[in-house]
Design a protein around this motif. Structure first.
Motif: not given
Length: 265
Positions: A155-157, A208-213, A246-253
């Motif tokens: 999980l990288e934020t 990288t799109a937040g599907r795991s949120l 997620i909004k900034q496009g820096t999310y990785l799961f």
């Protein structure tokens, strides 16, 4: 609490979590690499171990209909009731059985295919459950299990959030997961259960799109709170940092799935 948390939180599920699980555990085409090793066709008898809300169970039934039959077994009574109603409405050949496991409440050699997805990290004994899965499989039948390896989770934020991510996820896993390394252990457990032709595939798509949120909100945030190791304010800050990433496009799961297939001798 009557059972350890890793089991009890699947026995006692409040309405809002049921709604979340309908979303998280729905069937979608991305699950095809997990279902494909079952080699399903009409007429087969199939067992879904830990069938949950039953969405994948229904997909299995579509593939063995009209002459086949699927049985789902789960520890949660509300899952069973909801799944049974969906199956009746869809006119699919499925029976749902309310039972904990191991052991599985079926005679030996009852099924041609046995399937278990993202369940074995929560059971009291993965080894005993897989042995039971092998027992209820008919000779020549196929057993497939798919499970996560939580120690390989990413999980990288952003750099500022890494320490908090580690604290929250560590607290969550400490109470909610019986065996966080189950993915890497499946191969050996299949071999120990006497299954042959054991094959392993690892699926590790990057979100990288937040599907795991929804999973993070419905499961990990709750687990962190219930652990008593993380304050409510820190859980809220953690979720806020995830939303911002997620909004900034820096999310990785990333959470690798080990898909293991074996044949009953």
């Amino acid at each position: 609490m009557a059972s350890p948390y890793y089991k009890q939180h699947w026995i006692d599920i409040e309405p809002e979590r049921h709604a979340a699980y309908d979303q998280i555990l729905g069937y979608h085409p991305a699950l095809e690499p997990i279902v494909r090793p079952l080699d399903l066709r009409p007429g087969l008898r199939v067992l879904d171990v830990g069938s949950g809300p039953g969405h994948t169970t229904m997909e299995l039934a579509r593939r063995v209909a009209p002459s086949g039959k699927v049985t789902g077994v789960d520890i949660n009574g509300e899952f069973i009731a909801r799944s049974s109603a969906r199956a009746r409405e869809a006119n699919l050949p499925i029976d749902f059985v309310h039972s904990g496991f191991p052991p599985l409440p079926f005679p030996e050699a009852s099924f041609d295919r046995v399937f278990c997805k993202n369940v074995l990290e929560y059971v009291d004994s993965a080894a005993d459950t897989i042995a039971e899965m092998a027992r209820v499989t008919a000779p020549g039948g196929i057993v497939v299990a798919a499970d996560s390896d939580w120690e390989l989770m990413v999980l990288e934020t952003g750099a500022a959030n890494r320490a908090r991510n580690d604290r929250v996820l560590s607290a969550s896993k400490a109470i909610a997961i019986k065996e966080p390394r189950i993915g890497r252990l499946l191969f050996g457990l299949f071999c120990e259960a006497g299954l042959s032709e054991v094959k392993v595939e690892i699926l590790a798509g990057a979100d990288t799109a937040g599907r795991s949120l929804p999973m993070l909100k419905a499961s990990f945030a709750r687990y962190a709170h219930d652990s008593g190791r993380i304050t409510d304010s820190e859980v809220a800050e953690w979720l806020g940092s995830v939303d911002r990433a997620i909004k900034q496009g820096t999310y990785l799961f990333v959470l690798p799935q080990f898909v293991v297939r074996g044949v009953k001798k």
